[in-house]
Scaffold this motif. Structure first.
Motif, PDB file in Angstrom:
ATOM      1  N   UNK A  59       0.844  -1.195   0.000  1.00 30.07           N
ATOM      2  CA  UNK A  59       0.000   0.000   0.000  1.00 30.07           C
ATOM      3  C   UNK A  59       0.881   1.247   0.000  1.00 30.07           C
ATOM      4  N   UNK A  60       0.577   2.153  -0.919  1.00 26.16           N
ATOM      5  CA  UNK A  60       1.343   3.400  -1.039  1.00 26.16           C
ATOM      6  C   UNK A  60       0.722   4.469  -0.141  1.00 26.16           C
ATOM      7  N   UNK A  61       1.461   5.536   0.117  1.00 27.20           N
ATOM      8  CA  UNK A  61       0.887   6.631   0.913  1.00 27.20           C
ATOM      9  C   UNK A  61      -0.406   7.196   0.297  1.00 27.20           C
ATOM     10  N   UNK A  62      -0.471   7.237  -1.030  1.00 28.10           N
ATOM     11  CA  UNK A  62      -1.677   7.747  -1.688  1.00 28.10           C
ATOM     12  C   UNK A  62      -2.874   6.811  -1.483  1.00 28.10           C
ATOM     13  N   UNK A  63      -2.608   5.526  -1.320  1.00 31.31           N
ATOM     14  CA  UNK A  63      -3.677   4.544  -1.140  1.00 31.31           C
ATOM     15  C   UNK A  63      -4.071   4.367   0.329  1.00 31.31           C
ATOM     16  N   UNK A  64      -3.313   4.956   1.211  1.00 28.78           N
ATOM     17  CA  UNK A  64      -3.524   4.767   2.643  1.00 28.78           C
ATOM     18  C   UNK A  64      -4.941   5.111   3.120  1.00 28.78           C
ATOM     19  N   UNK A  65      -5.560   6.219   2.651  1.00 24.37           N
ATOM     20  CA  UNK A  65      -6.935   6.497   3.096  1.00 24.37           C
ATOM     21  C   UNK A  65      -7.916   5.377   2.712  1.00 24.37           C
ATOM     22  N   UNK A  66      -7.755   4.829   1.516  1.00 25.42           N
ATOM     23  CA  UNK A  66      -8.617   3.715   1.091  1.00 25.42           C
ATOM     24  C   UNK A  66      -8.322   2.462   1.904  1.00 25.42           C
ATOM     25  N   UNK A  67      -7.030   2.225   2.173  1.00 27.59           N
ATOM     26  CA  UNK A  67      -6.645   1.077   2.977  1.00 27.59           C
ATOM     27  C   UNK A  67      -7.204   1.191   4.396  1.00 27.59           C
ATOM     28  N   UNK A  68      -7.164   2.383   4.949  1.00 29.64           N
ATOM     29  CA  UNK A  68      -7.679   2.594   6.304  1.00 29.64           C
ATOM     30  C   UNK A  68      -9.147   2.197   6.399  1.00 29.64           C
ATOM     31  N   UNK A  69      -9.924   2.480   5.361  1.00 27.37           N
ATOM     32  CA  UNK A  69     -11.336   2.086   5.353  1.00 27.37           C
ATOM     33  C   UNK A  69     -11.479   0.561   5.348  1.00 27.37           C
ATOM     34  N   UNK A  70     -10.609  -0.115   4.607  1.00 33.03           N
ATOM     35  CA  UNK A  70     -10.634  -1.579   4.575  1.00 33.03           C
ATOM     36  C   UNK A  70     -10.282  -2.133   5.961  1.00 33.03           C
ATOM     37  N   UNK A  71      -9.198  -1.644   6.529  1.00 37.11           N
ATOM     38  CA  UNK A  71      -8.765  -2.125   7.844  1.00 37.11           C
ATOM     39  C   UNK A  71      -9.824  -1.853   8.912  1.00 37.11           C
ATOM     40  N   UNK A  72     -10.412  -0.654   8.873  1.00 39.03           N
ATOM     41  CA  UNK A  72     -11.462  -0.329   9.847  1.00 39.03           C
ATOM     42  C   UNK A  72     -12.680  -1.236   9.664  1.00 39.03           C
ATOM     43  N   UNK A  73     -12.998  -1.558   8.425  1.00 42.31           N
ATOM     44  CA  UNK A  73     -14.125  -2.458   8.158  1.00 42.31           C
ATOM     45  C   UNK A  73     -13.823  -3.852   8.681  1.00 42.31           C
ATOM     46  N   UNK A  74     -12.592  -4.318   8.508  1.00 43.08           N
ATOM     47  CA  UNK A  74     -12.216  -5.625   9.039  1.00 43.08           C
ATOM     48  C   UNK A  74     -12.384  -5.648  10.558  1.00 43.08           C
ATOM     49  N   UNK A  75     -11.947  -4.583  11.210  1.00 38.42           N
ATOM     50  CA  UNK A  75     -12.072  -4.501  12.676  1.00 38.42           C
ATOM     51  C   UNK A  75     -13.545  -4.448  13.097  1.00 38.42           C
ATOM     52  N   UNK A  76     -14.310  -3.626  12.408  1.00 43.54           N
ATOM     53  CA  UNK A  76     -15.730  -3.495  12.721  1.00 43.54           C
ATOM     54  C   UNK A  76     -16.468  -4.814  12.493  1.00 43.54           C
ATOM     55  N   UNK A  77     -16.144  -5.489  11.402  1.00 42.88           N
ATOM     56  CA  UNK A  77     -16.768  -6.779  11.115  1.00 42.88           C
ATOM     57  C   UNK A  77     -16.443  -7.802  12.195  1.00 42.88           C
ATOM     58  N   UNK A  78     -15.198  -7.838  12.614  1.00 45.83           N
ATOM     59  CA  UNK A  78     -14.798  -8.778  13.659  1.00 45.83           C
ATOM     60  C   UNK A  78     -15.564  -8.497  14.950  1.00 45.83           C
ATOM     61  N   UNK A  79     -15.705  -7.222  15.288  1.00 43.41           N
ATOM     62  CA  UNK A  79     -16.452  -6.861  16.496  1.00 43.41           C
ATOM     63  C   UNK A  79     -17.927  -7.231  16.364  1.00 43.41           C
ATOM     64  N   UNK A  80     -18.500  -6.967  15.204  1.00 41.37           N
ATOM     65  CA  UNK A  80     -19.908  -7.309  14.974  1.00 41.37           C
ATOM     66  C   UNK A  80     -20.141  -8.808  15.090  1.00 41.37           C
ATOM     67  N   UNK A  81     -19.231  -9.601  14.536  1.00 43.74           N
ATOM     68  CA  UNK A  81     -19.378 -11.051  14.619  1.00 43.74           C
ATOM     69  C   UNK A  81     -19.218 -11.526  16.051  1.00 43.74           C
TER      70      UNK A  81
END
Length: 171
Positions: A59-81
């Motif tokens: 992941x490049x610095x320019x892609x980091x905001x998009x990556x952050x959304x993916x990582x946050x979704x993974x965390x949120x999904x894990x918590x929801x499950x």
């Protein structure tokens, strides 16, 4: 898609292993401590997976905001499950067979919703990846965490056993 499922399956299996099986009042403190330890272990494994994917996808610095959304979704999904599983386990002692099926269906639906959430978060990132990064993502999703690349996304299988042969032992 397999990475999504593997990630969610890991989060789900970690939630299932959360130690919510001890339901008596006398064992509640011990169960709570075990649940906390298992939840911490699950969180650690999730963060390790997020870091691993970040590295694999380069992941490049320019892609980091998009990556952050993916990582946050993974965390949120894990918590929801985890929450959905805890809710199910808190009521299982009083479930009828029908209640149990409905509850399991709710858990399966929560899992499906988590997959859709991750797909929604991942799609914009995937569109922003270079061809090399897309190949890395495709390989990661095809094979899942910790699995070797077997080609074309399918596990190599041995030839089926002939039931008429002398070596067939099935019943």
């Amino acid at each position: 898609m397999k990475l999504v499922l593997a990630t969610l399956a890991t989060a789900t299996s970690l939630a299932f292993a959360s130690g919510a099986f001890a339901q008596t009042a006398a064992s509640a403190p011990a169960a709570s401590s075990a649940m906390s330890a298992k939840a911490a272990k699950a969180d650690k494994r999730l963060e390790e997976r997020i870091t691993q994917l970040h590295t694999e996808l380069q992941i490049t610095p320019q892609q980091e905001p998009l990556w952050s959304k993916v990582a946050d979704t993974m965390r949120s999904n894990a918590q929801s499950m985890h929450d959905a599983y805890d809710q199910r386990m808190s009521k299982t002692d009083s479930f009828t067979a029908v209640d149990d099926l409905k509850s399991y269906g709710d858990l399966a639906q929560a899992h499906a919703d988590s997959v859709k959430n991750l797909e929604t978060a991942f799609e914009p990132l995937y569109a922003a990846l270079s061809d090399t990064q897309k190949k890395a993502a495709d390989d990661a999703f095809r094979n899942g965490p910790g699995k070797p690349h077997l080609g074309k996304g399918k596990a190599k299988r041995s030839a089926p056993i002939d039931p008429a042969s002398d070596t067939y032992k099935g019943k």
